[in-house]
Each structure stands twice: as C-alpha cells, then as structure tokens.
Write a protein that holds these residues in place. Structure first.
Motif, PDB file in Angstrom:
ATOM      1  N   THR A   1       0.853  -1.220   0.049  1.00 54.25           N
ATOM      2  CA  THR A   1       0.159  -0.045  -0.003  1.00 54.25           C
ATOM      3  C   THR A   1       0.621   1.336   0.070  1.00 54.25           C
ATOM      4  O   THR A   1       2.040   1.355   0.661  1.00 54.25           O
ATOM      5  CB  THR A   1      -1.072  -0.016   1.303  1.00 54.25           C
ATOM      6  OG1 THR A   1      -1.778  -1.047   1.070  1.00 54.25           O
ATOM      7  CG2 THR A   1      -1.762   1.319   1.302  1.00 54.25           C
ATOM      8  N   PHE A   2       0.512   2.249  -0.760  1.00 53.56           N
ATOM      9  CA  PHE A   2       1.456   3.476  -0.933  1.00 53.56           C
ATOM     10  C   PHE A   2       0.559   4.560  -0.296  1.00 53.56           C
ATOM     11  O   PHE A   2      -0.406   5.105  -0.840  1.00 53.56           O
ATOM     12  CB  PHE A   2       1.506   3.505  -2.455  1.00 53.56           C
ATOM     13  CG  PHE A   2       2.284   3.022  -3.118  1.00 53.56           C
ATOM     14  CD1 PHE A   2       3.732   2.968  -3.249  1.00 53.56           C
ATOM     15  CD2 PHE A   2       1.938   1.526  -3.256  1.00 53.56           C
ATOM     16  CE1 PHE A   2       4.587   2.440  -3.884  1.00 53.56           C
ATOM     17  CE2 PHE A   2       2.784   0.656  -4.277  1.00 53.56           C
ATOM     18  CZ  PHE A   2       4.097   1.068  -4.482  1.00 53.56           C
ATOM     19  N   PRO A   3       0.941   5.019   0.835  1.00 54.02           N
ATOM     20  CA  PRO A   3       0.263   6.232   1.825  1.00 54.02           C
ATOM     21  C   PRO A   3      -0.050   7.594   1.000  1.00 54.02           C
ATOM     22  O   PRO A   3      -0.867   7.851   1.030  1.00 54.02           O
ATOM     23  CB  PRO A   3       1.281   6.313   2.841  1.00 54.02           C
ATOM     24  CG  PRO A   3       2.346   5.847   2.505  1.00 54.02           C
ATOM     25  CD  PRO A   3       2.271   4.713   1.671  1.00 54.02           C
ATOM     26  N   GLU A   4       0.905   7.627   0.058  1.00 49.28           N
ATOM     27  CA  GLU A   4       1.024   8.907  -0.675  1.00 49.28           C
ATOM     28  C   GLU A   4      -0.270   9.064  -1.620  1.00 49.28           C
ATOM     29  O   GLU A   4      -0.811  10.261  -1.720  1.00 49.28           O
ATOM     30  CB  GLU A   4       2.262   8.957  -1.805  1.00 49.28           C
ATOM     31  CG  GLU A   4       3.509   9.236  -0.956  1.00 49.28           C
ATOM     32  CD  GLU A   4       4.051   7.777  -0.721  1.00 49.28           C
ATOM     33  OE1 GLU A   4       5.357   7.780  -0.550  1.00 49.28           O
ATOM     34  OE2 GLU A   4       3.460   6.657  -0.882  1.00 49.28           O
ATOM     35  N   THR A   5      -0.606   7.775  -2.105  1.00 49.19           N
ATOM     36  CA  THR A   5      -2.100   7.970  -3.020  1.00 49.19           C
ATOM     37  C   THR A   5      -3.087   7.086  -2.386  1.00 49.19           C
ATOM     38  O   THR A   5      -4.233   7.187  -2.914  1.00 49.19           O
ATOM     39  CB  THR A   5      -1.709   7.351  -4.435  1.00 49.19           C
ATOM     40  OG1 THR A   5      -1.284   6.090  -4.229  1.00 49.19           O
ATOM     41  CG2 THR A   5      -0.695   8.242  -4.872  1.00 49.19           C
ATOM     42  N   GLY A   6      -2.818   6.229  -1.240  1.00 44.79           N
ATOM     43  CA  GLY A   6      -3.852   5.347  -0.544  1.00 44.79           C
ATOM     44  C   GLY A   6      -4.101   4.164  -1.535  1.00 44.79           C
ATOM     45  O   GLY A   6      -5.312   3.549  -1.278  1.00 44.79           O
TER      46      GLY A   6
END
Length: 434
Positions: A42-47
């Motif tokens: 999961t990439f927190p920058e884009t969710g």
C-alpha cells in the motif's frame, strides 16, 4: 549502387531457460518469477495498493523513479490497439496491462502505449520542428540525441520505452509551466531537466499516466509545419548486421535488411504464392512457454508452395544448419501464411516492425493463422533485397538473427517475401518448435 537495408529481431527464452531478448535492441529481459502467494504493497501517498504481478513488475523495472506512484486500482479497460479488454492499473508515468495470453512469460505484464496516445492527441498533424540527433532507429527512421539515447538504453530500451515518435523539441510542462526539451516515445515522454545536469535526474520521464487519467483526450497543441527531414544515406551493398537502433534515415527507394527467421514448421497443402517478396527480418527467439499441451503435429507443406527465392532461402538455411550439425527446418503452412501476410502488410502500408498494422505481436499473429502451440517461437524480418542470398547474409551477419537461424529448438519455418513499400522488398521468416 548502395542501398538502405533493415533487419529486426525478436528473441525470448523458454520458461526455465533464463533470460532472453526482445526487439532489435537486444535489451535483456528477466523472466518473471512465480510467487507462492499474492503480495501487496500500500502506498500512503495515494492510498492505492499494488499486488501480485503488477507489484513484481513495478519493483523489477525502476519502481518509483521510472513508473511512479499508483493512481488507480486495477480495473478492466478496452485496448485501442486490438480491441481486447485487459486488467490495467495506472501509475504516474505508465499504465500496466496484464496479458493472460502470455502468462508465465516475461510479457505477462506490459506497459501501455501512453506516449503514442498522448502524442497523437496533442499533435495530430505531427510534432513541432525539433533538433533531431545522430542516433537513428531503423524501424521508423526517427532520431534522438545522445542524452536521450543513453537514457533509453539504460532504462529498458524497446520493452520499457518503445520507439521514438518525434524529434526532441521544446514543450511547456503542465506540471510547473516551465519549458523543457522533450521527446515522445511509444510508451513514454523523455524530458531534459538542465537544473539537474550531471545527475541521475538530468533526464526524467513525463507524468503520462497522471495526464491520461486527468484528460484522456487533451486538446491538440498548435503545430508548426513539420521541418524537412534529412535524406537518409543508403547502406552499402554488403548489408549491415540488423540493428533496431541508430541507422541512417530512410532514403529514396531504400532497401531493408533481413531479419532472423523462425524455425520451419511442417506445412499442409501448398498455399498460393504471390510474386517475389521483400527482404526478411530477424526472427523471434523462443518465448517462455508453459508445459506444452498435447497437440496434433502440423502437416508439412510441399516446398513447391514457395516461390523460387523463398525455396532458395530454405535450401540455404538448411545447408547452413547442417554445417553446424543441426537438423533441417520443415516448411509449415500456418507459419508461412503468417510470414507472407506480414511481408505483404509491411509492403502495402509502409512500415517495418514485428508489430503489425492490427497491433498484433508475432506470437498473436502466428496463432491467428493457426499456429498456437506452446513451444519455442521466433521471427526475423528484413527489407531491401529481393534475393535469398543477400537476405540470408544480412541475418547471418547479425548475431541475434544468426542465433535464430541456428537455434536447435526450432524445427519448423515459414517464409514470405513481398515487393513494394519504401524498401522495395520485405522478407519475414517465422520459426516454431515441436
């Protein structure tokens, strides 16, 4: 008189056989590894989350710097190339496409042609006048400069970036309003950033994935009249070894170099042959294939189905294989039909590529003509010579094409040549295994 000749090659390895090559560029590809359970990140920058094959591909091909962050979840999208529906996921700089027909091969995940889609939408009548460059590609005569070519070579070449579609030219960025020297490729837009000169970020990839999601059909940019192109210099009679990269721009009545041929396949009833056909292109090397399913053995086609020069080429390649202790190739009707169709299509529509006018790669094309076996396959293409001897020498003098002609895993071949187009003659040889 000298002539311009061209050759192109596709080579891949069978599953379990290590690495292989794709395209005349000879860019090394690493087969994708099977994973026991689907892994996700999961990439927190884009969710957004990236999983399985897409995550594996992202990590193996430049990650954040080259592909960017994920912008969407995976979803089904219809391809403008062939009308098929694929599972895709958009990233800032790319669109990943899952191709189940190539499962367990290096081509299971491919990058979409975002560069082509954005370029044609912005510049429907051609790009603004550019600076050109000394590094030219035989496939379309388009050139690039040393900086962009060095980046192309070191960042995936044909498989990751595709062929150039424009010269380098100045374009205003939609991100920060600054003007940069850019060049469009089939899968990417290269941007030169002088503020990062001398660093790894001197050349960056444009945010085509972000632009495509924001506006899939951007308004056309104002376009000046395209600048006159330099007349290409013909290649000397002794043909140059086929190379997919820098080559002189096309000249009047140029003539392509042959490509490595594909292993001969047994052929059924002889197919009607047209008049002599053009110079061959390098053949495709064996694609990684899962365990072959039981299938019927193709019936050999009589050699009489080939024209005089095609028959001469068959004799020449089989004599060459015999010199190296290899068995002869048999002629296969489906492979010959596929080879003949591609040569005629290139001659009629004026292109030189393993990807045909319908957007099919060699393996899709072979299957369309009835050769769908899960086995080693390859294709060579060449242009510029009508005769078998000249075409044979073109491929023999190119290491990749020569490797296809001497591949012990190929047992069948299809041969087709056709007159016309820019180079006068086009040749295609398709190869298959047992």
């Amino acid at each position: 008189m000298g002539r311009l000749t061209r050759v192109a090659l596709v080579l891949v390895a069978l599953v379990g056989g290590g690495a292989g090559y794709y395209g005349g560029s000879g860019h090394l590809l690493t087969p994708q590894r099977a994973i026991a359970a689907e892994e996700c990140q999961t990439f927190p920058e884009t969710g957004k989350q990236v999983c399985g094959r897409f995550l594996e591909y992202w990590r193996a091909n430049g990650g954040l710097a080259q592909q960017g962050l994920p912008l969407s979840d995976p979803f089904d999208e219809r391809s403008d190339v062939n009308g098929q529906t694929y599972t895709v996921q958009y990233f800032e700089r790319a669109r990943f496409e899952y191709h189940p027909e190539h499962a367990e091969t290096p081509f299971e995940v491919r990058l979409g042609l975002l560069g082509r889609e954005q370029f044609l939408a912005k510049y429907p009548t051609g790009a603004p006048a550019g600076t050109g460059g000394g590094r030219c590609f035989a496939e379309n005569g388009q050139c690039t400069d040393d900086r962009f070519f060095a980046y192309w070579q070191s960042h995936g070449g044909l498989a990751q970036q595709g062929l150039p579609l424009s010269d380098p030219f100045d374009e205003r960025s939609n991100v920060n309003g600054q003007t940069y020297t850019v060049q469009y490729f089939e899968r990417a837009r290269f941007e030169y950033h002088p503020e990062h000169a001398g660093t790894a970020y001197e050349v960056l990839l444009g945010l085509l994935g972000r632009e495509q999601i924001a506006d899939p059909a951007p308004a056309p940019m104002p376009q000046p009249t395209p600048r006159p192109r330099a007349t290409p210099q013909p290649t000397p009679e002794p043909e140059l070894a086929p190379m997919p990269q820098p080559t002189p721009r096309p000249r009047a009545t140029p003539q392509p170099t042959p490509e490595p041929e594909l292993a001969p396949m047994p052929q059924p009833t002889p197919r009607p042959r047209a008049t002599p056909q053009p110079t061959p292109e390098p053949e495709l090397a064996p694609m990684p294939q899962p365990t072959p399913r039981p299938r019927a053995t193709p019936q050999p086609t009589p050699e009489s189905a080939l024209d005089v020069e095609e028959s001469a080429f068959l004799q020449r390649i089989n004599a060459y294989r015999a010199e190296h202790g290899l068995r002869p190739l048999g002629v296969a009707a489906p492979l010959t039909a596929a080879a003949d169709w591609l040569s005629r299509d290139m001659a009629a529509k004026g292109y030189f590529s393993h990807t045909d006018s319908l957007g099919r790669d060699p393996f899709q094309r072979m299957c369309a003509f009835g050769y769908c076996q899960e086995t080693y396959k390859g294709e060579n293409i060449a242009a510029g010579h009508a005769g078998a001897d000249a075409t044979f020498l073109q491929w023999k003098n190119s290491p990749g094409h020569n490797e296809n002609m001497l591949n012990p895993n190929f047992t069948m071949i299809g041969i087709g040549r056709a007159p016309g187009g820019t180079y006068g003659w086009y040749w295609t040889t398709t190869f298959g295994g047992q």
